[in-house]
Design an enzyme around this catalytic site. Structure first.
Site, PDB file in Angstrom:
ATOM      1  N   GLU A 278      -5.553   0.544  -1.323  1.00 24.11           N
ATOM      2  CA  GLU A 278      -4.887  -0.170  -2.409  1.00 24.11           C
ATOM      3  C   GLU A 278      -5.701  -0.094  -3.702  1.00 24.11           C
ATOM      4  O   GLU A 278      -5.139  -0.007  -4.800  1.00 24.11           O
ATOM      5  CB  GLU A 278      -4.664  -1.642  -1.997  1.00 24.11           C
ATOM      6  CG  GLU A 278      -3.661  -2.372  -2.846  1.00 24.11           C
ATOM      7  CD  GLU A 278      -3.166  -3.661  -2.173  1.00 24.11           C
ATOM      8  OE1 GLU A 278      -3.109  -3.720  -0.935  1.00 24.11           O
ATOM      9  OE2 GLU A 278      -2.845  -4.598  -2.905  1.00 24.11           O
ATOM     10  N   GLU A 281      -5.106   3.271  -5.054  1.00 22.28           N
ATOM     11  CA  GLU A 281      -3.755   3.282  -5.632  1.00 22.28           C
ATOM     12  C   GLU A 281      -3.777   2.663  -7.024  1.00 22.28           C
ATOM     13  O   GLU A 281      -3.169   3.192  -7.964  1.00 22.28           O
ATOM     14  CB  GLU A 281      -2.797   2.507  -4.707  1.00 22.28           C
ATOM     15  CG  GLU A 281      -1.345   2.555  -5.155  1.00 22.28           C
ATOM     16  CD  GLU A 281      -0.430   1.689  -4.273  1.00 22.28           C
ATOM     17  OE1 GLU A 281      -0.916   1.107  -3.280  1.00 22.28           O
ATOM     18  OE2 GLU A 281       0.774   1.601  -4.600  1.00 22.28           O
ATOM     19  N   CYS A 304       0.213  -7.406   1.319  1.00 24.95           N
ATOM     20  CA  CYS A 304      -0.234  -7.862   2.641  1.00 24.95           C
ATOM     21  C   CYS A 304       0.672  -8.920   3.249  1.00 24.95           C
ATOM     22  O   CYS A 304       0.671  -9.124   4.447  1.00 24.95           O
ATOM     23  CB  CYS A 304      -1.623  -8.490   2.554  1.00 24.95           C
ATOM     24  SG  CYS A 304      -2.800  -7.487   1.684  1.00 24.95           S
ATOM     25  N   SER A 324       2.346  -2.478  -4.130  1.00 25.69           N
ATOM     26  CA  SER A 324       1.529  -1.440  -3.499  1.00 25.69           C
ATOM     27  C   SER A 324       2.284  -0.875  -2.302  1.00 25.69           C
ATOM     28  O   SER A 324       2.914  -1.612  -1.537  1.00 25.69           O
ATOM     29  CB  SER A 324       0.208  -2.048  -3.026  1.00 25.69           C
ATOM     30  OG  SER A 324      -0.411  -1.181  -2.111  1.00 25.69           O
ATOM     31  N   LYS A 363       5.077 -12.365  10.036  1.00 27.31           N
ATOM     32  CA  LYS A 363       4.506 -11.161  10.655  1.00 27.31           C
ATOM     33  C   LYS A 363       5.345 -10.728  11.859  1.00 27.31           C
ATOM     34  O   LYS A 363       5.371  -9.559  12.211  1.00 27.31           O
ATOM     35  CB  LYS A 363       3.064 -11.421  11.088  1.00 27.31           C
ATOM     36  CG  LYS A 363       2.095 -11.515   9.929  1.00 27.31           C
ATOM     37  CD  LYS A 363       1.691 -10.148   9.389  1.00 27.31           C
ATOM     38  CE  LYS A 363       0.883 -10.291   8.100  1.00 27.31           C
ATOM     39  NZ  LYS A 363       0.759  -9.014   7.380  1.00 27.31           N
ATOM     40  N   GLU A 366       7.950  -8.758  10.239  1.00 25.05           N
ATOM     41  CA  GLU A 366       7.407  -7.509   9.709  1.00 25.05           C
ATOM     42  C   GLU A 366       7.230  -6.462  10.817  1.00 25.05           C
ATOM     43  O   GLU A 366       7.557  -5.286  10.624  1.00 25.05           O
ATOM     44  CB  GLU A 366       6.050  -7.778   9.039  1.00 25.05           C
ATOM     45  CG  GLU A 366       5.433  -6.563   8.376  1.00 25.05           C
ATOM     46  CD  GLU A 366       4.009  -6.831   7.880  1.00 25.05           C
ATOM     47  OE1 GLU A 366       3.206  -7.416   8.631  1.00 25.05           O
ATOM     48  OE2 GLU A 366       3.701  -6.456   6.740  1.00 25.05           O
ATOM     49  N   GLU A 371      10.781   0.332   9.208  1.00 27.38           N
ATOM     50  CA  GLU A 371       9.745   1.179   8.602  1.00 27.38           C
ATOM     51  C   GLU A 371       8.458   1.169   9.414  1.00 27.38           C
ATOM     52  O   GLU A 371       7.556   1.970   9.160  1.00 27.38           O
ATOM     53  CB  GLU A 371       9.410   0.676   7.186  1.00 27.38           C
ATOM     54  CG  GLU A 371      10.562   0.718   6.183  1.00 27.38           C
ATOM     55  CD  GLU A 371      11.394  -0.561   6.193  1.00 27.38           C
ATOM     56  OE1 GLU A 371      11.164  -1.434   7.068  1.00 27.38           O
ATOM     57  OE2 GLU A 371      12.290  -0.683   5.338  1.00 27.38           O
ATOM     58  N   CYS A 519      -3.250 -17.276   3.645  1.00 35.40           N
ATOM     59  CA  CYS A 519      -2.963 -17.188   5.078  1.00 35.40           C
ATOM     60  C   CYS A 519      -3.571 -18.341   5.866  1.00 35.40           C
ATOM     61  O   CYS A 519      -3.053 -18.715   6.910  1.00 35.40           O
ATOM     62  CB  CYS A 519      -3.473 -15.873   5.641  1.00 35.40           C
ATOM     63  SG  CYS A 519      -2.960 -14.465   4.653  1.00 35.40           S
TER      64      CYS A 519
END
Lengths: 591, 169
Positions: A278, A281, A304, A324, A363, A366, A371, A519
């Protein structure tokens, strides 16, 4: 200042203080099932009733401000009677069975009934309508258990600005939920689970994956490995009655090994990797805009936090190019476990099961995004929340408190302190700055203890500027550039910042964490999380970081070796295939 | 309809006028708090009920979550998300009407229309609702049909009262 007496104790408090708060200041706890700190009292549950001399009926102390000369009694006979009456009414409507409820060990209603000495419910009659919403991979709602306290509505609307939950209908028939009969998966719910974190009962809980994980562990053909997010080590102890802010990294590792995981790895490893990908990037985007003078979609947003990704896909699709392309650390870990690591140990990827322990319910969502598969194989198979891991350790009869400390396995258990701080708001940005600054200037970030002070703490929107000077030749285009960064936590603050960006405020890099505090305050963390608990967990995380000799992601030898042996370079072809992703606009019912 | 009149629209306004008015009100009130309920009233006036698509439009335009708009629609009994009949019959169940036989009037009305409360007849001629006091307790028991107040209703006279509202054969 206002002078009043509570239980005959005189106290002075500022005007506008609620009776509830004033009582807390003199160490008197008034029970409540609906109050949420920092937000306007709703007075919905009626449990915090107190007696005020001169007022005929009991008043709700959460919403009643103090007045000069007020005489308050918080536990008089009349108060005890009314409170018991209110809780009995709640119990009479509550359609739940404590024995089989996921909230059995931390249900606030159950604890209160016990505290008030309710040994039977005097009312019998109709119960709340029971509708189960299990439409999402992350959360399960049970309207029968709901006591309509409205905490979830406050977090969904005021804290997160998501707006998926609201009271529907009226009177006894009313229920809390999305519009009409819609389920969570058809509205703009980001699955952050903050509703489940504040629910006093079992009306909103995480989807439990413990049995799936046991089944994998019991299967001799599966090589089951586990990764733990940085925020777990500062919170798991609370499941075993440790004070919030107790670091239990070593005990956690031992417990996971005793549960039967073949390898105990660290999401931190992938967090360090994230910084390299990242950070690179970001440098590419800066070069593109400053040197090539091309549109580089700045600011770059961190990626994230899966709740935040959902939020952008629902609400700000025109900014998806700004996020990102890095997968989250959880997903980078999964992708590498089933390629790099599988090859290394000579096990077929389909025979490796990756379990994540996350502070997060999103999560779970996710991990099953389309993907996040390669050749039909899911990168991360099961996601457990911190709470689920706590339950699993108890199921295995492990005496957590007496466990010796263990060490994470190599190579995917090696990490820097920069990875630890991914757990709290400001941490990803600080980790990135530690690395990017050093890459660009060849010098260590010249701040006290490597911290970026303005980005630390619980303020909702944090900003910092960093002037880059003394660049290395490769990065001379950054000489004298002032880098503007922003950090927000909770989606309500994220919306505010997005609107500022729409109105022209300039940033180069913005970190967003979905949950308050980051988190460490995630929807899957042990209950009950308030600001005091958040600050303690954050302090623990910084302690973990400062206690390591390795504090910067780009100095993690295991990561450098991963590049040398496998990935070659950040943003290289392999990285693109395994570690990066894309986002898509999602049309669902929301605003 | 009295609800629509509060918004400044004549009950004789055409749909086109109402749509123009709705758009104008949305433009004017987009940022103002308190715009939601008048807008919902206007919309109900347009369609006779609140279709989900219209609620979505209002939610988006006013930037109020869809769940919140739906919650408000569900809270107020004047709002309906199902199509209404050409005539709305409301039988008062307020205290005065109740003690003077309002409940028997409601039963008779259900029998006559062959529908329950909140339902609409198959020919879309009548919808049946209950009211909670129209402020005409001296005339109890009271039934309102559209904007007309029918006073001292007798269960046996209901069929006759409804006759004038039916479409002439």
């Amino acid at each position: 200042m206002i002078t009043l007496s509570i239980n005959n104790t005189r106290i002075q408090v500022p005007e506008g203080t609620s009776i509830l708060k004033a009582a807390e200041l003199i160490g008197v706890k008034i029970p409540t099932l609906c109050f949420l700190e920092n937000y306007e009292a709703k007075g919905a549950c009626r449990v915090c009733l107190v007696e005020v001399k001169g007022i005929k009926n009991p008043v709700t102390s959460c919403s009643m401000p103090v007045a000069e000369g007020m005489e308050v009694f918080t536990h008089s006979q009349a108060v005890r009677k009314s409170r018991k009456f209110v809780v009995e009414l709640l119990l009479s409507e509550h359609d739940g069975d404590c024995k089989t409820c996921l909230r059995n060990d931390d249900c606030e209603l159950k604890a209160l009934a016990m505290e008030l000495g309710i040994d039977r419910v005097h009312f019998e009659g109709e119960r709340a309508l029971k509708l189960i919403d299990d439409s999402t991979p992350a959360l399960i709602r049970d309207s029968g258990k709901c006591i309509k306290c409205r905490r979830c509505i406050t977090v969904c609307n005021e804290v997160q600005s998501v707006g998926s939950l609201y009271p529907q209908g009226r009177g006894f028939q009313s229920s809390i939920g999305p519009a009409f009969a819609h389920m969570l998966n058809s509205v703009t719910c980001v699955q952050c689970g903050q509703c489940a974190a504040v629910c006093p009962v079992g009306a909103i809980v995480e989807r439990d994956h413990i049995e799936d994980v046991w089944r994998a562990l019991d299967n001799p053909d599966k090589f089951v490995i586990v990764q733990t997010a940085p925020a777990i080590r500062a919170a798991l102890g609370e499941c075993f009655d440790y004070e919030p802010g107790t670091l239990v990294t070593g005990k956690m590792v031992t417990a996971l090994r005793q549960l039967g995981f073949k390898k105990v790895f660290d999401t931190n490893f992938a967090a360090d990797l994230t910084i390299l990908e990242e950070g690179t990037e970001l440098l590419h985007r800066l070069k593109k805009t400053l040197v090539e003078k091309k549109e580089a979609f700045l600011p770059q947003f961190t990626s994230c936090s899966p709740g935040w990704i959902n939020y952008m896909e629902f609400n700000f699709p025109e900014y998806l190019n700004h996020i990102s392309t890095c997968k989250s650390p959880q997903q980078m870990f999964g992708a590498l476990a089933k390629t790099f690591y599988a090859e290394k140990i000579g096990v077929l990827p389909e025979n490796i099961t990756v379990v994540s322990v996350m502070p997060c319910t999103a999560k779970k969502y996710e991990a099953q995004r389309p993907e996040m598969f390669q050749n039909g194989i899911q990168d991360v198979d099961y996601v457990l929340t911190t709470r689920e891991l706590g339950r699993m350790i108890k199921q295995a009869g492990i005496d957590f408190r007496s466990l010796p400390d263990g060490e994470m396995d190599t190579p995917m258990g090696i990490s820097s302190g920069a990875a630890d701080i991914f757990a709290n708001s400001g941490g990803v940005m600080e980790a990135a700055i530690r690395t990017v600054y050093e890459i660009v200037t060849g010098r260590e970030l010249p701040t006290e203890n490597l911290h970026v002070k303005p980005l630390m703490g619980l303020e909702g929107i944090k900003k910092a500027s960093l002037k880059i000077e003394g660049t290395k030749p490769d990065w001379s285009f950054l000489e004298g550039v002032e880098l503007h960064v922003g950090v927000v936590h909770s989606l309500g603050n994220a919306r505010e910042l997005m609107e500022a960006i729409q109105n022209g405020e300039q940033f180069h890099f913005v970190e967003v964490m979905t949950c308050p505090g980051g988190c460490i305050g995630g929807g899957g963390q042990p209950r009950y999380t308030n600001d005091e608990v958040r600050l303690k967990r954050i302090e623990a995380i910084y302690r973990e970081d400062e206690g390591k000799s390795l504090r910067k992601s780009h100095q993690n030898e295991a990561i450098l070796k991963l590049y040398a042996e496998y990935l070659k370079e950040p943003l290289g072809e392999m990285s693109h295939r395994l570690l990066h992703t894309h986002y898509r606009e999602k049309e669902q019912l929301g605003f | 309809m009295e609800t629509a009149n509060k918004t400044g629209i004549q009950s004789s306004a055409t749909d086109e006028e109402i749509i123009q008015h709705l758009d104008r009100v949305i433009q004017e009130s987009r940022e103002k708090p308190g715009a939601l309920i008048p807008l919902l009233q206007l919309t109900q006036k347009m369609y006779g009920y609140l279709p989900e698509a219209a609620i979505k439009k209002i939610s988006r335009e006013l930037k109020i979550p869809f769940s919140e708009v739906a919650g408000i629609v569900g809270f107020y009994s004047f709002f309906s998300t199902v199509p209404k009949g050409r005539n709305v019959v409301r039988v008062c169940q307020g205290t005065a009407c109740y003690v003077r036989g309002g409940n028997e009037v409601l039963s008779a009305m259900k029998n006559e229309l062959k529908i329950g409360v909140g339902e609409t007849t198959k020919d879309r001629e009548f919808s049946l609702e209950v009211g909670r006091c129209f402020g005409a307790c001296g005339l109890a028991p009271v039934v309102m049909i559209n904007n007309d107040v029918i006073q001292r209703v007798k269960p046996s006279k209901i069929a006759e009262s409804l006759k004038v509202y039916r479409v002439k054969p």
